[in-house]
Enzyme design. Structure first.
Site, short mmCIF file in Angstrom:
data_model
loop_
_atom_site.label_atom_id
_atom_site.label_comp_id
_atom_site.label_asym_id
_atom_site.label_seq_id
_atom_site.Cartn_x
_atom_site.Cartn_y
_atom_site.Cartn_z
N ARG A 43 -2.38 -9.29 2.98
CA ARG A 43 -2.79 -10.15 1.94
C ARG A 43 -4.56 -11.18 2.32
O ARG A 43 -3.91 -11.05 3.76
CB ARG A 43 -1.71 -11.22 1.61
CG ARG A 43 -0.70 -10.72 0.44
CD ARG A 43 0.75 -11.33 1.20
NE ARG A 43 1.80 -10.07 -0.38
CZ ARG A 43 2.53 -9.45 0.16
NH1 ARG A 43 2.30 -9.38 1.81
NH2 ARG A 43 3.47 -9.47 -0.10
N ASP A 53 9.98 -8.28 5.70
CA ASP A 53 8.20 -7.81 5.23
C ASP A 53 7.58 -8.95 6.07
O ASP A 53 6.28 -9.37 5.62
CB ASP A 53 8.28 -8.33 4.11
CG ASP A 53 7.51 -7.35 3.09
OD1 ASP A 53 5.79 -7.17 3.93
OD2 ASP A 53 6.29 -8.10 1.96
N HIS A 102 0.68 3.28 3.46
CA HIS A 102 1.08 2.72 3.50
C HIS A 102 2.60 3.49 3.08
O HIS A 102 2.91 3.28 2.64
CB HIS A 102 0.98 1.71 2.54
CG HIS A 102 2.01 0.71 1.96
ND1 HIS A 102 3.60 0.81 1.31
CD2 HIS A 102 1.27 -0.66 2.07
CE1 HIS A 102 3.83 -0.67 1.41
NE2 HIS A 102 2.34 -1.32 1.47
N GLU A 130 2.98 -0.49 9.42
CA GLU A 130 2.15 -0.13 8.50
C GLU A 130 0.60 -0.59 9.93
O GLU A 130 1.10 -1.63 9.90
CB GLU A 130 1.59 -1.08 7.26
CG GLU A 130 2.64 -0.72 6.24
CD GLU A 130 2.61 -2.14 5.00
OE1 GLU A 130 1.24 -2.58 4.85
OE2 GLU A 130 3.76 -2.57 4.79
N HIS A 164 -4.14 -5.74 -0.72
CA HIS A 164 -4.08 -4.73 -0.74
C HIS A 164 -5.12 -4.61 -0.92
O HIS A 164 -5.47 -3.04 -1.82
CB HIS A 164 -3.27 -3.82 -1.43
CG HIS A 164 -1.90 -3.76 -0.17
ND1 HIS A 164 -1.98 -4.10 1.73
CD2 HIS A 164 -0.24 -3.57 -0.07
CE1 HIS A 164 -0.74 -3.89 2.15
NE2 HIS A 164 0.12 -3.56 1.21
#
Length: 352
Positions: free
Chosen positions: A81, A250, A180, A317, A106
Site C-alpha cells: 500500500r 497481514d 503473491h 511476500e 498492489h
C-alpha cells in the site's frame, strides 16, 4: 528439464493467455501464466514421494480476472500500500489510483497482475527458466515514467524456484515488486496447522487501513513473534489491536533496514507441514516480508468450481516496506534513470 507450453484461455479482451509448465528431474512442476506472470500451480512431492498441489489458484482466466486475491501474481508497480495513493518525488506530487480505499494497493485498478506479459522459455542441463517482459507506460495508474520490467522464473533440480526481478526507467519513479503466491503445503482447508519461523525481530505496526505508522516494533514475547517455530494458528486470535484490525496476520516483518553488507540473499522464513512432511524455505534480497494468512479469502474462486474459505493459504511476500515513498526512514524504493532495480527471491521446497 523441460518446458511445456499450452493455451490456458483468453482475457476478456480476447487476447490469448498461455501456460508454461517448468519440469525438473525431481517430479516438481511449476506452471506460470502469461497473464500477470501468475504462478498457477506448484506440484511437489511429500515425504513419501507423493506429488500434490501446494498453492491456491484458479482453473480459468475469467476466475483470475474477477478475483481480488492476486493469486500467484507478480504485483506492482508498487506492491502493498501507498497511503491515500499520494507521494512526492523530487518536489513533484503524484496521485495514484486508490483501489483499496483510502489507499493504493498492489499497483492500482489494473496492476501488473492483470497485464499480458511476453514470455521467453529456456532450458539448460540443470535448470529451466521462463523470462517474462512487460513495459509499463508513463502515467499508468498514475506512476511517473516508463518502466521496463523483466521477471525470470527458474526451476532447478534442487527443487528451488528462483524469481529474479529486473526493472529500468526513463524517469525517476518508485518500484516495489513481489509475487503473491498463497501456499498450503497439504491442501487442507486452512493453513493454521503449518509451523512457521520468520527470521525477524521487528515489524512495522500499522493503522486500521494497514498503513505503517513509521516505527519499528519488537515482536519478542508478542503474538507477532515467529523467531522460534510455532503453529500459524497458535496466536492468531489474540486480543491485540494489530491482529483484530487485520482479522489475523497481514503485516510487514523487517529483514534489514540498511543494505550495509552488499547485495546478499538472506533466509527470511521457513514453513513446515507436519502431516505431509513438506517444507518451504524462503530466501530473498528484499528488506522485508509481508506475512498474510488469507484473512479475506472466503468466497474467492478455487480450482474445480469450488470456493476458498478464510485462511485457506498463507503468503510470504518478500518486498520493500509498505508506504516507503512517504517514509524516508524506510529503505528507499526510488529508481532513477540509468539504474537497474534487481531483487531475487527463492522458494526452496523439501521434506522432513
Amino acid at each position: 528439464m523441460n518446458v511445456v507450453k499450452e493455451r490456458f484461455g483468453a482475457l476478456h479482451s480476447g487476447e490469448a493467455v498461455y501456460a508454461y509448465k517448468l519440469c525438473n528431474q525431481q517430479n516438481m512442476e511449476v506452471t506460470i501464466l502469461t497473464m500477470g506472470g501468475i504462478i498457477q500451480s506448484i506440484l511437489v512431492p511429500d515425504r513419501d514421494g507423493q506429488v500434490a498441489e501446494v498453492t491456491l489458484g484458479c482453473d480459468s482466466v475469467a476466475d483470475y480476472e474477477r478475483s481480488g486475491a492476486y493469486f500467484g501474481a507478480i504485483v506492482g508497480r508498487y506492491a502493498n500500500r501507498i497511503a491515500r495513493g499520494q507521494f512526492e518525488l523530487n518536489g513533484e506530487s503524484f496521485q495514484l489510483a486508490c483501489n483499496n480505499e483510502p489507499n493504493h494497493l498492489h499497483g492500482g485498478h489494473s496492476g501488473f497482475n492483470l497485464q499480458l506479459w511476453q514470455a521467453e522459455p529456456s532450458i539448460e542441463d540443470n535448470h529451466c527458466s521462463l523470462a517474462l517482459y512487460y513495459e509499463s507506460e508513463d502515467g499508468e495508474e498514475g506512476y511517473p515514467g516508463k518502466l521496463n520490467i523483466k521477471v525470470t522464473y527458474t526451476l532447478n533440480n534442487q527443487n528451488e524456484l528462483i524469481i529474479d526481478y529486473h526493472a529500468q526507467c526513463d524517469t525517476t519513479t518508485v518500484v516495489n515488486l513481489t509475487n503473491h503466491t498463497y501456499f498450503n503445503l497439504n491442501g487442507s482447508d486452512d493453513c493454521l496447522h503449518h509451523n512457521l519461523i520468520i527470521h525477524s525481530a521487528q515489524y512495522t505496526p500499522s493503522d486500521e487501513t494497514a498503513i505503517p505508522y513509521g516505527d519499528l516494533e519488537s515482536v519478542t514475547n508478542t503474538p507477532m513473534d515467529f523467531q522460534a517455530m510455532k503453529p500459524i494458528g497458535q496466536d492468531i486470535e489474540a486480543s491485540t489491536v494489530q491482529l483484530k484490525q487485520g482479522r489475523g496476520y497481514d503485516h510487514n516483518w523487517v529483514i534489514w533496514t540498511e543494505r550495509d553488507k552488499g547485495y546478499s540473499l538472506n533466509s527470511v522464513a521457513r514453513a513446515e507441514e507436519p502431516d505431509s512432511g513438506r517444507t518451504l524455505e524462503v530466501l530473498s534480497t528484499q528488506p522485508s516480508v509481508q506475512f498474510y494468512t488469507g484473512n479475506y479469502l472466503e468466497g474467492e474462486p478455487a480450482r474445480g468450481g469450488r470456493q476458498y474459505g478464510m485462511r485457506a493459504g498463507f503468503c510470504l511476500e518478500t518486498q520493500h516496506f509498505p508506504d516507503s515513498p512517504n517514509h524516508p526512514e524506510f529503505p528507499s524504493t526510488t529508481l532513477n534513470p540509468g539504474e537497474t532495480y534487481h531483487e531475487q527471491t527463492v522458494f526452496r521446497f523439501g521434506t522432513d
